[in-house]
Design a protein around this motif. Structure first.
Motif, mmCIF file in Angstrom:
data_model
loop_
_atom_site.group_PDB
_atom_site.id
_atom_site.type_symbol
_atom_site.label_atom_id
_atom_site.label_comp_id
_atom_site.label_asym_id
_atom_site.label_seq_id
_atom_site.Cartn_x
_atom_site.Cartn_y
_atom_site.Cartn_z
ATOM 1 N N LEU A 165 -5.922 23.403 72.865
ATOM 2 C CA LEU A 165 -7.075 24.273 72.602
ATOM 3 C C LEU A 165 -7.012 24.879 71.202
ATOM 4 O O LEU A 165 -8.004 25.384 70.694
ATOM 5 C CB LEU A 165 -7.172 25.373 73.661
ATOM 6 C CG LEU A 165 -7.438 24.898 75.096
ATOM 7 C CD1 LEU A 165 -7.432 26.071 76.067
ATOM 8 C CD2 LEU A 165 -8.784 24.169 75.181
ATOM 9 N N LYS A 166 -5.823 24.825 70.606
ATOM 10 C CA LYS A 166 -5.677 25.363 69.239
ATOM 11 C C LYS A 166 -5.995 24.297 68.189
ATOM 12 O O LYS A 166 -6.007 24.582 66.999
ATOM 13 C CB LYS A 166 -4.235 25.843 69.037
ATOM 14 C CG LYS A 166 -3.865 27.022 69.909
ATOM 15 C CD LYS A 166 -2.383 27.328 69.786
ATOM 16 C CE LYS A 166 -1.963 28.379 70.821
ATOM 17 N NZ LYS A 166 -0.507 28.387 71.017
ATOM 18 N N SER A 167 -6.244 23.084 68.639
ATOM 19 C CA SER A 167 -6.474 21.979 67.707
ATOM 20 C C SER A 167 -7.792 22.152 66.950
ATOM 21 O O SER A 167 -8.666 22.929 67.348
ATOM 22 C CB SER A 167 -6.494 20.676 68.504
ATOM 23 O OG SER A 167 -7.106 19.668 67.791
ATOM 24 N N SER A 170 -12.418 18.583 67.850
ATOM 25 C CA SER A 170 -13.345 19.071 68.884
ATOM 26 C C SER A 170 -13.329 18.177 70.136
ATOM 27 O O SER A 170 -13.445 18.673 71.258
ATOM 28 C CB SER A 170 -14.761 19.202 68.341
ATOM 29 O OG SER A 170 -15.230 17.958 67.931
ATOM 30 N N LYS A 171 -13.156 16.865 69.948
ATOM 31 C CA LYS A 171 -13.123 15.976 71.125
ATOM 32 C C LYS A 171 -11.928 16.301 72.014
ATOM 33 O O LYS A 171 -12.015 16.291 73.242
ATOM 34 C CB LYS A 171 -13.044 14.507 70.686
ATOM 35 C CG LYS A 171 -14.349 13.947 70.188
ATOM 36 C CD LYS A 171 -14.172 12.479 69.857
ATOM 37 C CE LYS A 171 -15.452 11.905 69.285
ATOM 38 N NZ LYS A 171 -15.243 10.563 68.752
ATOM 39 N N LEU A 172 -10.819 16.603 71.344
ATOM 40 C CA LEU A 172 -9.602 16.936 72.097
ATOM 41 C C LEU A 172 -9.785 18.269 72.831
ATOM 42 O O LEU A 172 -9.401 18.410 74.003
ATOM 43 C CB LEU A 172 -8.411 17.008 71.131
ATOM 44 C CG LEU A 172 -7.063 17.339 71.748
ATOM 45 C CD1 LEU A 172 -6.642 16.263 72.746
ATOM 46 C CD2 LEU A 172 -5.984 17.482 70.662
ATOM 47 N N ILE A 173 -10.406 19.202 72.154
ATOM 48 C CA ILE A 173 -10.626 20.522 72.780
ATOM 49 C C ILE A 173 -11.542 20.368 74.000
ATOM 50 O O ILE A 173 -11.280 20.934 75.065
ATOM 51 C CB ILE A 173 -11.244 21.513 71.764
ATOM 52 C CG1 ILE A 173 -10.229 21.801 70.651
ATOM 53 C CG2 ILE A 173 -11.666 22.808 72.446
ATOM 54 C CD1 ILE A 173 -10.779 22.625 69.502
ATOM 55 N N ALA A 200 -14.587 26.994 67.986
ATOM 56 C CA ALA A 200 -15.819 26.827 67.198
ATOM 57 C C ALA A 200 -17.055 26.871 68.092
ATOM 58 O O ALA A 200 -16.968 26.699 69.313
ATOM 59 C CB ALA A 200 -15.755 25.479 66.476
ATOM 60 N N ALA A 201 -18.207 27.080 67.450
ATOM 61 C CA ALA A 201 -19.452 27.247 68.212
ATOM 62 C C ALA A 201 -19.775 26.015 69.059
ATOM 63 O O ALA A 201 -20.293 26.139 70.172
ATOM 64 C CB ALA A 201 -20.599 27.530 67.259
ATOM 65 N N VAL A 206 -18.320 24.489 76.216
ATOM 66 C CA VAL A 206 -17.479 23.682 77.110
ATOM 67 C C VAL A 206 -16.345 24.538 77.670
ATOM 68 O O VAL A 206 -16.015 24.454 78.859
ATOM 69 C CB VAL A 206 -16.908 22.452 76.359
ATOM 70 C CG1 VAL A 206 -16.114 21.566 77.310
ATOM 71 C CG2 VAL A 206 -18.024 21.661 75.710
ATOM 72 N N LEU A 207 -15.787 25.359 76.811
ATOM 73 C CA LEU A 207 -14.709 26.227 77.290
ATOM 74 C C LEU A 207 -15.247 27.239 78.312
ATOM 75 O O LEU A 207 -14.593 27.532 79.323
ATOM 76 C CB LEU A 207 -14.065 26.973 76.116
ATOM 77 C CG LEU A 207 -12.833 26.272 75.507
ATOM 78 C CD1 LEU A 207 -13.223 24.989 74.798
ATOM 79 C CD2 LEU A 207 -12.085 27.197 74.553
#
Lengths: 677, 438
Positions: A165-167, A170-173, A200-201, A206-207
């Motif tokens: 989640l710190k990456s 964006s795809k990984l997050i 990020a926005a 998704v989160l």
């Protein structure tokens, strides 16, 4: 004594052993064939292997089968073969298959098929092995493994996943958040909660969705769920996410969420208000909704409609009061919503109100008011409606009488027999309509009396129509037929006699058929014709032969035509006639059809059959000038269906159209279909 | 069946006056607008619609939305450029402008904040992901039957739709037809007594809807089609024309054959009549004939038996002449049969019955699309919400597993779990091809 059985036993063992050895050899040969399978080639060997796998599963011998499949995976079998084996083993593979599948994850070409298998398998070591792959993979493969761990709800993966989640990828997050949302639990919640403000926005929704998903899964810990919902609800996140939080809050807090809903309704705008109103449905039964309904008058039009709908769905009595308030609103949509509410929440006090609206309005509003009056619930409603009819003005009376039919009010026929004699035509018309619904066989003698002794000519037709409807409704009963038969023997008026025969024709009653057959032998031509006309109305195929005989040998042109029309009508209408038989009947009918109407009826009937036989017959009509155009249309209509059964004959028929048609559109469509075939 | 062929059929119906009211549909009784005056709606008050998947069914659905005066189709999306261009032209011609935007990626449609609702007309294997993403984006959804390609996807769709409280309508449009509703009301109100058996007759075989059966060899995908995205989450197979547009339903990777194509209609009606919209069978067995070769691999002839609580058995069959096409409920005191354009009963007099005000009355639909639009405005549940569609598909999903495994499946309809059968359990869902995910 023991010799024989022992011999048998040895023979049996030998037999089984040989059979097994054969089976073994067969399977090996089959697996060898499968190993060479390539996409696009014959699937026969795959189908055979699938059958053997299913057999082994049902016999409980899948262990040996599994090992043989693993051997294929470890071999240099084709990719297509391995893909098939992965698909099969996915359903029953054990821990034993995991190492081979994990190995396949390392190959670009076999990664997806191996993960497909691992994803489904219930083997204990799958999650652990997949976790070990996380540091070894990148990009889409890495994401795919995260997806699978999420779907498998591997709680042991949370710690390592949370780091993602710190990456900045964006795809990984997104994949990680989605997985954490599925795994859920305190650890996942904590990871998501910390990451949400920092992400990020484009990844934040998704989160938040994952966060809400975790809340939804706290089924036994509602406080934890509510804390999450509250977090999101009180934030400035997008409305659809806050709405979802409101949904969760109401579903987990019950009555306690009333204040939240009220506050939302008062302080928020549009979509949030709309969601709050929608969620009224979720509040426990018995919740005092007065704080919410007090806001009704200041709501926008759409929100008012939504509140009426919500209160109606909950069967809240307060909805009725609000509905009555807006029945005079200038907006028709709101008035209609109010009428719909009264259909469910209205009571005996609303009878005249609804009848009045139905009487003074038109179109959809009239229909809605009528529908609501027809649906009003309550023990006394029916009796109250009946009691109000005599004292009401004409327009209200019409509506109340209309509702008798809609509500199928029992014991109302006496009143309706009175109102059909009303001086007002609208009252008479509505009374006949309702009487045709509520009258039963016990009322039939009165109805026949009306047919035999009509008060005037206008009512004569209505009386006959009423008698036909009721006689048809009670076709199984002999009462109407007996009453009519008795009258036929005593009446001399030929017009009334014809009318009675006509009624019998619609019943389909066995005894009525006898009466009609006898009447066909009557000396009087008019009676004979009436009986033929009545037979032509018959609801099933029983009088087909009678009618065909008249078609062939009828004495008058009029009778022959009536019989032919009846013959065609019955063939078309009776679904119990076999399709091939129908085609034969139509063919016979066409020999006597010399008028375009009857010819068209026959062609329409043939088109609906959509069999190759009907296609053949229609094709034979293509060259007859008077039939050709309709036959072309019929063939074009049925071609998509007949093409399934017989493409060659269908093609031939379409080509035939191309050869003979002078109609450009038909030619064009026949050509298109031919191209497609 | 191609659109052209359908036009021929419609033309014939029109020219020879064959069509009945039932075929053409009843007139709407609810006005086309909740907000407007005399049916006119100011543009800002219209429901804005994006159509995702505009091939065969998707275009039909889109064309059914277009005449509604309170809807504005503003976006169309497809991975086949031919479909996309065709749909855009239809929309722009209808509105007499050039405003309709085209997209290849459904996420771009969902990202548009000015879109209220989406119509999804995609192959079965593409039902779940866009539906879930649409719900997460706050859109209301018109989706097709069967709800999902497999049972697990269906449940995931329901969870998303419920979490975001979206309005969902499934294309099980038979619920909007008078004869189906009346048949269900008769059953619901006990006119045939306790129902012990319901027979659902469905089509059999493989119809070559696209006329592509003969194109059964591996080839390069046409340039207008983004084949990789068309495959999407399903296992990858090389392009074969007869396996893609329209005929995808005959391959288990993408569809479920006749049984899954039709459970969303006739099983849906069987459930509606029996008030089983929130329940399902506890035991399912079945036999099916699957082609052992060729491109298509779904069952061509099949028969499933599903047992429900209260001693009810449902037969779902295709290609068995003892089961009449449509839905037939058999009760202690008679039977009722219904199909498109037909209804029958024993005793026949049932067909003249009136459902009284104190009895169960099912919603008289103003039309299936109209019901969806009305519910978007009123926030009421539609005739075929997500859960209902999922339950209608469940006997088909389980029947498929029972047929493929050749054994009886024991199922807990509340927990939606197969009992004591890990193999069958594994078949309730499947992995998605990377990077796709639910």
């Amino acid at each position: 004594m023991f010799q024989k059985p022992l011999t048998h036993l040895i023979s049996f063992i030998l037999f089984v052993g040989i059979t097994f050895a054969y089976a073994e050899t067969d399977l090996d040969a089959l697996l060898d064939e499968v190993s060479k399978y390539e996409y696009g080639k014959s699937r026969e060997s795959l189908s055979d292997l699938n059958k053997k796998i299913v057999e082994s599963l049902n016999l409980g011998t899948q262990e040996e089968m599994e090992q043989k499949l693993i051997d294929v995976l470890n071999s240099d079998a084709t990719l297509a073969a391995k893909e098939f084996i992965c698909s099969e083993i996915s359903a029953f593979g054990s821990e034993k298959a995991v190492p081979s599948l994990i190995k396949l994850l390392g190959n670009e070409n076999t990664f997806n098929m191996a993960l497909y298998a691992l994803h489904r398998m219930s083997a204990q070591n799958v999650n652990q092995q997949l976790r070990l792959q996380l540091p070894k993979t990148k990009g889409n493969k890495h994401i795919a493994i995260i997806n699978t761990l999420g779907e498998r709800q591997d709680s042991k993966a949370v710690e390592s996943l949370a780091e993602n989640l710190k990456s900045s990828d964006s795809k990984l997050i997104i994949a990680t958040a989605s997985a954490l949302g599925k795994i859920a639990g305190d650890e996942a919640v904590s990871a998501l909660k910390n990451a949400i403000p920092k992400t990020a926005a484009d990844t934040q929704p998704v989160l938040l969705d994952a966060y809400l998903s975790c809340a939804d899964q706290y089924t036994n810990e509602p406080q934890k769920a509510q804390a999450i919902y509250s977090d999101v609800l009180e934030s400035k996140y997008p409305v659809y996410l806050r709405s979802a939080a409101l949904v969760g809050m109401v579903k987990t807090s019950g009555k306690e969420s009333l204040k939240t809903l009220h506050r939302t309704l008062k302080e928020e705008k549009g979509p949030m208000q709309s969601m709050a109103i929608s969620l009224i449905r979720e509040l426990p039964a018995g919740t005092d909704l007065s704080s919410l309904t007090a806001e009704f008058s200041v709501l926008t039009l759409l929100l008012k409609i939504q509140m009426l709908a919500a209160l109606t769905d909950r069967k809240e009595a307060s909805g009725r009061e609000l509905a009555i308030q807006v029945l005079d609103d200038k907006n028709q949509s709101l008035r209609l919503a109010a009428l719909n509410t009264l259909a469910i929440l209205g009571n005996e006090n609303d009878i005249l109100l609804l009848a009045g609206i139905a009487a003074k309005s038109k179109g959809v509003e009239k229909e809605s008011a009528r529908k609501s009056l027809g649906q009003l619930k309550g023990q006394n409603i029916d009796q109250l409606i009946l009691s109000k009819i005599p004292e009401s003005d004409t327009s209200i009376k019409v509506e109340l009488i209309h509702s008798i039919g809609q509500r199928n009010i029992k014991d109302s026929s006496d009143l309706l027999f009175e109102t059909i004699a009303s001086e007002q035509n609208e009252v008479r018309k509505e009374s006949y309509q309702s009487l045709s619904i509520v009258a039963d066989e016990n009322d039939f003698h009165k109805i026949i009396e009306l047919v035999v002794n009509p008060e005037d000519k206008t009512n004569a037709q209505r009386n006959r129509s009423l008698a036909a409807k009721v006689a048809t409704k009670y076709a199984k009963s002999d009462v109407p037929v007996t009453l009519i038969s008795d009258r036929l023997t005593t009446i001399n008026d030929l017009e009334i006699k014809s009318a009675l025969l006509n009624i019998l024709g619609k019943t389909g009653n066995e005894k009525a058929l006898l009466v009609l057959r006898n009447s066909m032998q009557d000396n009087n031509e008019q009676v004979k014709s009436a009986a033929i006309g009545a037979l032509a109305l018959w609801p099933d195929a029983k009088p087909l032969n009678d009618l065909y005989a008249i078609v062939q040998k009828g004495e008058s042109e009029k009778d022959r035509l009536a019989a032919l029309r009846g013959y065609i009508r019955i063939i078309t209408a009776d679904d119990n006639i076999d399709w091939d038989e129908k085609v034969s009947y139509y063919e016979k009918a066409m020999n006597y059809a010399d008028k375009s109407n009857e010819q068209r009826m026959i062609i329409r009937g043939l088109a609906r059959i959509e069999t190759v036989r009907s296609l053949d017959l229609l094709r034979s009509y293509l060259d007859r000038e008077e039939l050709s155009l309709n036959a072309q249309l019929a063939i074009l209509y049925m071609a998509p269906e007949t093409a399934q059964a017989d493409p060659e004959k269908t093609k031939a028929a379409l080509k035939h159209i191309l050869d003979i048609t002078s109609n450009d559109e038909n030619r064009h469509e026949a050509q298109i279909m031919l191209d497609q075939l | 069946m191609s659109n052209k062929i359908k036009i021929s059929r419609r033309k014939f119906l029109k020219q020879t006056a064959l069509a009945s009211g039932a075929i053409l549909g009843a007139p709407y009784i609810v006005p086309s607008s909740v907000l407007g005056k005399n049916g006119a709606v100011v543009p800002s008050d219209k429901i804005t619609l994006g159509c995702i998947g505009v091939g065969w069914q998707g275009t039909e659905n889109m064309q059914n939305f277009l005449p509604e005066s309170d809807v504005q189709v503003i976006a169309v999306c497809d991975v086949d450029k031919t479909h996309l261009d065709n749909a855009r032209q239809i929309v722009n011609k209808h509105y007499n402008n050039q405003d309709c935007k085209t997209y290849e990626n459904f996420r771009d449609v969902l990202a548009r904040k000015d879109i209220d609702a989406v119509s999804l007309g995609l192959p079965d294997h593409w039902h779940a992901i866009p539906a879930i993403e649409a719900a997460k984006s706050g859109k209301d959804i018109y989706g097709e039957k069967p709800l999902s390609h497999n049972l697990k996807e269906g449940r995931a769709m329901i969870i998303a739709v419920n979490r975001y409280n979206r309005i969902w309508q499934t294309g099980s449009w038979q619920r909007s037809q008078e004869n189906f509703r009346f048949a269900c009301e008769l059953v619901r109100n006990g006119r045939i007594g306790k129902v012990s058996r319901v027979e659902v007759g469905l089509p059999s075989g493989h119809a070559d809807f696209a006329g592509t059966k003969k194109f059964n060899k591996i080839s390069e995908p046409p340039p207008e089609l983004n084949y990789n995205t068309w495959i999407g989450p399903a296992p990858y197979l090389p392009y074969i024309r007869s396996r893609v547009h329209k005929n995808w339903r005959w391959h288990l990777n993408y569809g479920g054959g006749q049984i899954m194509d039709w459970v969303g209609h006739h099983v849906d009606i069987a459930h509606w009549g029996l008030d089983l919209d929130n329940s399902g069978p506890f035991e399912v067995s079945g036999t099916g004939e699957y082609p052992t070769d060729g491109v298509w691999n779904t069952a061509t002839k099949y028969r499933c038996e599903a047992k429900y609580a209260n001693e009810l058995t449902m037969i779902i069959a295709g290609g068995h002449s003892d089961v009449r096409g449509g839905t037939k409920w058999i009760g202690k005191d008679g039977w009722i049969w219904v199909n498109r354009g037909g209804i029958d009963a024993h005793p026949k007099s049932l067909l003249n019955d009136v459902i009284g005000p104190e009895e169960t009355q099912l919603l008289k639909s103003p039309g299936h699309i109209r019901n969806f639009l009305d519910c978007i405005k009123s926030r009421r549940e539609t005739l075929t919400p997500c859960e209902t569609a999922h339950r209608s598909a469940t006997p088909g999903h389980l029947g498929q597993i029972a047929m493929l495994l050749g054994r009886t499946i024991h199922f807990d309809p509340d927990k939606e779990e197969i009992k004591n059968d890990p193999t069958a359990t594994a078949m309730l869902g499947r992995a998605y091809r990377s990077p796709w995910n639910l």
